[in-house]
Write a protein that holds these residues in place. Structure first.
Motif, PDB file in Angstrom:
ATOM      1  N   UNK A  17      43.977 -28.950  61.196  1.00  0.00           N
ATOM      2  CA  UNK A  17      43.943 -30.222  60.471  1.00  0.00           C
ATOM      3  C   UNK A  17      42.743 -31.057  60.919  1.00  0.00           C
ATOM      4  N   UNK A  18      42.426 -31.007  62.208  1.00  0.00           N
ATOM      5  CA  UNK A  18      41.259 -31.745  62.717  1.00  0.00           C
ATOM      6  C   UNK A  18      39.972 -31.202  62.112  1.00  0.00           C
ATOM      7  N   UNK A  19      39.884 -29.884  61.994  1.00  0.00           N
ATOM      8  CA  UNK A  19      38.698 -29.265  61.386  1.00  0.00           C
ATOM      9  C   UNK A  19      38.576 -29.688  59.930  1.00  0.00           C
ATOM     10  N   UNK A  20      39.685 -29.664  59.202  1.00  0.00           N
ATOM     11  CA  UNK A  20      39.653 -30.046  57.789  1.00  0.00           C
ATOM     12  C   UNK A  20      39.235 -31.501  57.630  1.00  0.00           C
ATOM     13  N   UNK A  21      39.736 -32.369  58.493  1.00  0.00           N
ATOM     14  CA  UNK A  21      39.393 -33.797  58.424  1.00  0.00           C
ATOM     15  C   UNK A  21      37.920 -34.010  58.751  1.00  0.00           C
ATOM     16  N   UNK A  22      37.415 -33.296  59.752  1.00  0.00           N
ATOM     17  CA  UNK A  22      36.018 -33.438  60.140  1.00  0.00           C
ATOM     18  C   UNK A  22      35.097 -32.941  59.033  1.00  0.00           C
ATOM     19  N   UNK A  23      35.478 -31.830  58.415  1.00  0.00           N
ATOM     20  CA  UNK A  23      34.673 -31.297  57.313  1.00  0.00           C
ATOM     21  C   UNK A  23      34.644 -32.274  56.145  1.00  0.00           C
ATOM     22  N   UNK A  72      30.532 -31.140  66.279  1.00  0.00           N
ATOM     23  CA  UNK A  72      31.580 -30.226  65.837  1.00  0.00           C
ATOM     24  C   UNK A  72      32.416 -29.647  66.980  1.00  0.00           C
ATOM     25  N   UNK A  73      31.815 -29.038  68.015  1.00  0.00           N
ATOM     26  CA  UNK A  73      32.649 -28.443  69.076  1.00  0.00           C
ATOM     27  C   UNK A  73      33.378 -29.481  69.927  1.00  0.00           C
ATOM     28  N   UNK A  74      32.904 -30.738  69.889  1.00  0.00           N
ATOM     29  CA  UNK A  74      33.606 -31.782  70.633  1.00  0.00           C
ATOM     30  C   UNK A  74      34.799 -32.324  69.853  1.00  0.00           C
ATOM     31  N   UNK A  75      34.686 -32.296  68.538  1.00  0.00           N
ATOM     32  CA  UNK A  75      35.772 -32.803  67.694  1.00  0.00           C
ATOM     33  C   UNK A  75      36.851 -31.754  67.446  1.00  0.00           C
ATOM     34  N   UNK A  76      36.462 -30.488  67.477  1.00  0.00           N
ATOM     35  CA  UNK A  76      37.394 -29.408  67.147  1.00  0.00           C
ATOM     36  C   UNK A  76      37.322 -28.341  68.236  1.00  0.00           C
ATOM     37  N   UNK A  77      38.462 -28.038  68.841  1.00  0.00           N
ATOM     38  CA  UNK A  77      38.543 -27.007  69.869  1.00  0.00           C
ATOM     39  C   UNK A  77      38.709 -25.646  69.202  1.00  0.00           C
ATOM     40  N   UNK A  78      37.640 -24.880  69.216  1.00  0.00           N
ATOM     41  CA  UNK A  78      37.647 -23.576  68.543  1.00  0.00           C
ATOM     42  C   UNK A  78      38.776 -22.682  69.044  1.00  0.00           C
ATOM     43  N   UNK A  79      39.023 -22.690  70.357  1.00  0.00           N
ATOM     44  CA  UNK A  79      39.989 -21.772  70.950  1.00  0.00           C
ATOM     45  C   UNK A  79      41.413 -22.016  70.467  1.00  0.00           C
ATOM     46  N   UNK A  83      43.383 -18.144  63.508  1.00  0.00           N
ATOM     47  CA  UNK A  83      42.256 -17.251  63.220  1.00  0.00           C
ATOM     48  C   UNK A  83      41.583 -17.656  61.919  1.00  0.00           C
ATOM     49  N   UNK A  84      42.375 -18.060  60.933  1.00  0.00           N
ATOM     50  CA  UNK A  84      41.785 -18.532  59.678  1.00  0.00           C
ATOM     51  C   UNK A  84      40.938 -19.772  59.930  1.00  0.00           C
ATOM     52  N   UNK A  85      41.424 -20.652  60.785  1.00  0.00           N
ATOM     53  CA  UNK A  85      40.664 -21.852  61.129  1.00  0.00           C
ATOM     54  C   UNK A  85      39.383 -21.521  61.856  1.00  0.00           C
ATOM     55  N   UNK A  86      39.435 -20.517  62.734  1.00  0.00           N
ATOM     56  CA  UNK A  86      38.224 -20.102  63.448  1.00  0.00           C
ATOM     57  C   UNK A  86      37.167 -19.564  62.487  1.00  0.00           C
ATOM     58  N   UNK A  87      37.628 -18.820  61.478  1.00  0.00           N
ATOM     59  CA  UNK A  87      36.685 -18.314  60.481  1.00  0.00           C
ATOM     60  C   UNK A  87      36.040 -19.473  59.722  1.00  0.00           C
ATOM     61  N   UNK A  88      36.850 -20.476  59.347  1.00  0.00           N
ATOM     62  CA  UNK A  88      36.301 -21.658  58.673  1.00  0.00           C
ATOM     63  C   UNK A  88      35.301 -22.378  59.569  1.00  0.00           C
ATOM     64  N   UNK A  89      35.631 -22.489  60.865  1.00  0.00           N
ATOM     65  CA  UNK A  89      34.735 -23.121  61.842  1.00  0.00           C
ATOM     66  C   UNK A  89      33.409 -22.375  61.885  1.00  0.00           C
ATOM     67  N   UNK A  90      33.473 -21.047  61.964  1.00  0.00           N
ATOM     68  CA  UNK A  90      32.262 -20.234  62.056  1.00  0.00           C
ATOM     69  C   UNK A  90      31.405 -20.371  60.798  1.00  0.00           C
TER      70      UNK A  90
END
Length: 232
Positions: A17-23, A72-79, A83-90
């Motif tokens: 959800x954090x990744x989606x909001x940041x995007x 990006x890496x400070x707002x969203x913890x990749x780890x 897995x779907x979220x990691x792909x979106x991050x990448x």
């Protein structure tokens, strides 16, 4: 343990959800910087704007991409992402890096006069032919955009340096089409509208600007168009 597994799932969902909001924040900022891109992608909040194509404005595009990549890496913890979220991050990260590299190494607003055509006429054409908003809204936004075209032309004259000859030759033909568009075609596309007078007034003001731009393309830019089209 079920509680541990549930906690991990919740953490991953929160990270996604954090990744989606940041995007979404990134998109919103990008669309404000480049309104015609927003229109093309279906966001109509900025349909009455063309945006700034000056060197300073384009530098802000780069800074936005660079800052987003850094944060990006400070707002969203990749780890912690799924897995779907990691792909979106990448994908997001790669797109930012590619966009930044392209902006730093190739600037079509300096080397290719065709780059301005979307703002000069395409941005108005798309409102009148592709937008699903009410006709009067589209015509009003078209009028607003037409009135901003002189700034785009001024930016083009200021920015363009040593472009490829074939690009200038193509732009010359395309600008003739833009002149014809504002002389006749735009009224047919607008159809019956109470804003016809405003549309005619805006078009009448822009035609001389584009005819002057035509002279610039033919008499000024073309003779010094010695740019290399190959990637060295």
């Amino acid at each position: 343990h079920p509680d541990i597994a549930l906690g991990i799932q919740r953490e991953a969902a929160d990270a996604d959800a954090s990744l989606a909001a940041f995007f979404q924040e990134y998109l919103d900022a990008s669309f404000r910087l480049r309104p015609t891109m927003a229109t093309g992608l279906g966001d109509h909040r900025f349909d009455d704007q063309l945006g700034d194509l000056s060197a300073a404005a384009r530098a802000r595009w780069q800074e936005h991409a660079r800052a987003t990549l850094e944060v990006l890496p400070r707002r969203v913890d990749y780890a912690t992402l799924t897995r779907a979220g990691q792909i979106d991050f990448e994908i997001f990260e790669h797109d930012l890096r590619a966009s930044l590299w392209h902006q730093e190494n190739f600037d079509p607003f300096v080397t290719d006069p065709r780059s301005y055509n979307e703002c000069i006429s395409g941005s108005v054409f798309s409102l009148l032919t592709q937008s699903t908003l009410p006709r009067e809204t589209n015509v009003a936004n078209a009028v607003a955009r037409i009135r901003q075209v002189p700034k785009v032309v001024a930016d083009a004259k200021q920015n363009l340096q040593n472009p490829q000859r074939v690009c200038v030759e193509t732009a010359i033909q395309q600008n003739r089409g833009a002149i014809s568009f504002y002389e006749t075609d735009v009224f047919a596309l607008a159809g019956r509208t109470k804003q016809l007078a405003a549309l005619k007034a805006a078009a009448a003001e822009i035609v001389p600007v584009l005819k002057d731009y035509q002279k610039f393309l033919e008499d000024d830019l073309l003779p010094r168009a010695n740019g290399e089209w190959r990637i060295s």
